[in-house]
Design a protein around this motif. Structure first.
Motif: not given
Length: 145
Positions: A43-72
């Motif tokens: 996925s790639h951060y597009k700004g604001g609350q928008l993430i672009e996922s190669e798998v899911l398309g546009p997603i909100p921040l809360e749809k990032l994986s728990g592992g990634l959220q924890t690493l951040i």
């Protein structure tokens, strides 16, 4: 350095829950966070609350994986201890990378393999032991999980 406490531990933050209420948008624009996001969640951060996922398309921040959220959280708040159990094996090399940048302490309740991560330097807090190879790390870690 990456320091790990294996097993149950009190006063440890749960990454996804903590992230949900405490993240800062500027964290997502950080180049290191962008690398982790591309690698772990494709996925790639597009700004604001928008993430672009190669798998899911546009997603909100809360749809990032728990592992990634924890690493951040671990990367941006090295002063806190997070439970890294929500981090899968695909997060192992990133934990080591964060540990090379900052002194971090995490709690793990499973054996996280670092086999494909090259050189390691991990302090196992349960025994105040610094592991510099996979064999020593595995031998000590498996006592506690």
């Amino acid at each position: 350095m990456l320091s790990i406490y294996f097993g149950e531990k009190e006063n440890v933050m749960h990454g996804p829950s903590w992230f949900k209420f405490n993240y800062k948008e500027e964290w997502l624009a950080d180049p290191f966070v962008s690398e982790m996001m591309a690698d772990i969640d494709k996925s790639h951060y597009k700004g604001g609350q928008l993430i672009e996922s190669e798998v899911l398309g546009p997603i909100p921040l809360e749809k990032l994986s728990g592992g990634l959220q924890t690493l951040i959280c671990i990367y941006k708040r090295p002063d806190l201890m997070f439970n890294a159990t929500s981090c899968g094996e695909n997060c192992a090399r990133w934990l080591l990378e964060i540990g090379r940048k900052e002194n971090i302490v995490v709690n793990l309740r499973y054996y996280m393999p670092f086999d494909d991560c090259g050189d390691i330097e991990v302090e196992i807090m349960n025994e105040n032991f610094k592991a510099t190879n996979i064999k020593d790390y595995m031998h000590i870690a498996l006592k506690y999980v």
